[in-house]
Design a protein around this motif. Structure first.
Motif, PDB file in Angstrom:
ATOM      1  N   ASP A 162       0.874  -1.174   0.000  1.00 19.79           N
ATOM      2  CA  ASP A 162       0.000   0.000   0.000  1.00 19.79           C
ATOM      3  C   ASP A 162       0.911   1.225   0.000  1.00 19.79           C
ATOM      4  O   ASP A 162       1.457   1.600   1.047  1.00 19.79           O
ATOM      5  N   GLN A 214       0.388   4.463  -0.323  1.00 17.09           N
ATOM      6  CA  GLN A 214       0.004   5.603   0.502  1.00 17.09           C
ATOM      7  C   GLN A 214       0.273   5.341   1.972  1.00 17.09           C
ATOM      8  O   GLN A 214       0.739   6.222   2.705  1.00 17.09           O
ATOM      9  N   ARG A 215      -0.008   4.121   2.436  1.00 17.41           N
ATOM     10  CA  ARG A 215       0.289   3.774   3.828  1.00 17.41           C
ATOM     11  C   ARG A 215       1.778   3.908   4.119  1.00 17.41           C
ATOM     12  O   ARG A 215       2.176   4.451   5.163  1.00 17.41           O
ATOM     13  N   VAL A 221       3.970   5.777   2.430  1.00 22.63           N
ATOM     14  CA  VAL A 221       4.328   7.189   2.376  1.00 22.63           C
ATOM     15  C   VAL A 221       4.032   7.859   3.714  1.00 22.63           C
ATOM     16  O   VAL A 221       4.858   8.600   4.262  1.00 22.63           O
ATOM     17  N   GLU A 222       2.871   7.603   4.259  1.00 19.06           N
ATOM     18  CA  GLU A 222       2.503   8.194   5.547  1.00 19.06           C
ATOM     19  C   GLU A 222       3.466   7.743   6.643  1.00 19.06           C
ATOM     20  O   GLU A 222       3.851   8.531   7.516  1.00 19.06           O
ATOM     21  N   GLU A 258       4.484  14.033  -6.456  1.00 25.50           N
ATOM     22  CA  GLU A 258       3.228  13.472  -5.973  1.00 25.50           C
ATOM     23  C   GLU A 258       3.228  11.942  -6.073  1.00 25.50           C
ATOM     24  O   GLU A 258       3.601  11.369  -7.106  1.00 25.50           O
ATOM     25  N   ALA A 259       2.811  11.295  -5.002  1.00 26.73           N
ATOM     26  CA  ALA A 259       2.739   9.840  -4.993  1.00 26.73           C
ATOM     27  C   ALA A 259       1.578   9.359  -5.841  1.00 26.73           C
ATOM     28  O   ALA A 259       0.563  10.039  -5.985  1.00 26.73           O
ATOM     29  N   THR A 260       1.738   8.167  -6.406  1.00 23.64           N
ATOM     30  CA  THR A 260       0.668   7.504  -7.137  1.00 23.64           C
ATOM     31  C   THR A 260       0.382   6.174  -6.459  1.00 23.64           C
ATOM     32  O   THR A 260       1.139   5.737  -5.592  1.00 23.64           O
ATOM     33  N   PRO A 261      -0.697   5.493  -6.832  1.00 27.10           N
ATOM     34  CA  PRO A 261      -0.939   4.168  -6.254  1.00 27.10           C
ATOM     35  C   PRO A 261       0.150   3.164  -6.572  1.00 27.10           C
ATOM     36  O   PRO A 261       0.265   2.136  -5.903  1.00 27.10           O
ATOM     37  N   ALA A 317       6.180   5.967  -5.222  1.00 28.15           N
ATOM     38  CA  ALA A 317       6.465   7.262  -4.611  1.00 28.15           C
ATOM     39  C   ALA A 317       7.969   7.358  -4.404  1.00 28.15           C
ATOM     40  O   ALA A 317       8.628   6.351  -4.111  1.00 28.15           O
TER      41      ALA A 317
END
Length: 259
Positions: A12, A14-15, A17-18, A31-34, A37
């Protein structure tokens, strides 16, 4: 030439990246993509790439007697404070903060997909200095304002062979060693430096296991070095088409030719 980028597969993006932006203060380059990143870690980048959850099981195990990749290390300030934030966030630890050989403070923990990470505070006091200029350059980097990429650690079979391999092909310099006199496995650590980054190499007298790199499962995939690939190497292809080489100990890397 130094380590320019470290590719970490994740289920994941986005997970992850966070996680890396919150706990290690890495910064998004774009910008991150699915699918991916790119994160700035001061001296190198960490590239997150998506893989399907449960597609294959990783054969990586948290036993340093397994040759090849072991962990990714970041230099930090306020290690204990940072560790407390990680713990409060529910991050799993392998090793709580402690004072280690070489007069540094360290801890080990996992990212959301099980990649082992280390935080290190302080300048290593080497048992043996082999390249004083390299050690001076390392210390001149100073205390990081935010966590910075420092090294990738690998377990190897033979230190002189690894030294020659990375010195001849990529210009790394063997700057020093740390000994672990209380480890019954005969544990020693060497540090190969290029630019502002390090390849930390573990050696043991004990018997070691081998592992073939996996480029399409969650976890560390490969490191990207600056320089031309040496000839006659075992090669594989990453899911994005990148040619990845494998050193004699099973450590995977790509090479970006210098201009």
């Amino acid at each position: 030439m130094p380590i320019k980028n470290v590719v970490v597969n994740c289920t994941d993006v986005q997970r992850s990246v966070e996680y890396y932006t919150k706990f290690l203060e890495l910064r998004l380059v774009s910008e991150a993509t699915p699918r991916s990143a790119l994160l700035d870690a001061v001296t190198a980048t960490i590239e997150l790439r998506a893989v399907a959850a449960g597609r294959d099981q990783s054969t990586w195990v948290g036993d340093d007697l397994q040759k090849g990749f072991r962990h990714i290390g970041f230099k930090v300030d306020r290690l204990d404070e940072r560790a407390n934030v990680l713990k409060a966030g529910g991050v799993e630890f392998k090793l709580d903060p402690l004072d280690a050989e070489g007069k540094v403070r360290i801890c080990f923990f996992y990212d959301p997909d099980g990649t082992l990470l280390e935080m290190i505070q302080g300048d290593l006091q080497y048992a043996e200095v082999l390249d004083p200029d390299g050690v001076a350059a390392e210390r001149a980097l100073g205390v990081p304002g935010r966590p910075r990429f420092d090294h990738v650690a690998v377990t190897i079979e033979d230190r002189p062979t690894t030294d020659k391999y990375y010195r001849d092909n990529f210009g790394f310099s063997f700057i020093g060693t740390i000994e672990q006199p209380h480890d019954p496995r005969g544990f020693s650590i060497g540090y190969l430096k290029s630019g502002d980054t390090v390849l930390e190499v573990f050696t043991y007298n004990a018997e070691k296991s081998s592992r073939a790199p996996q480029l399409d499962v969650a976890g560390f995939a490969y490191a990207e070095l600056a320089g031309d690939p040496p000839p006659d190497l075992t090669a594989a292809t990453a899911p994005d088409g990148t040619t990845v080489y494998v050193d004699p100990d099973g450590f995977a890397f790509s090479a970006r030719p210098t201009v």
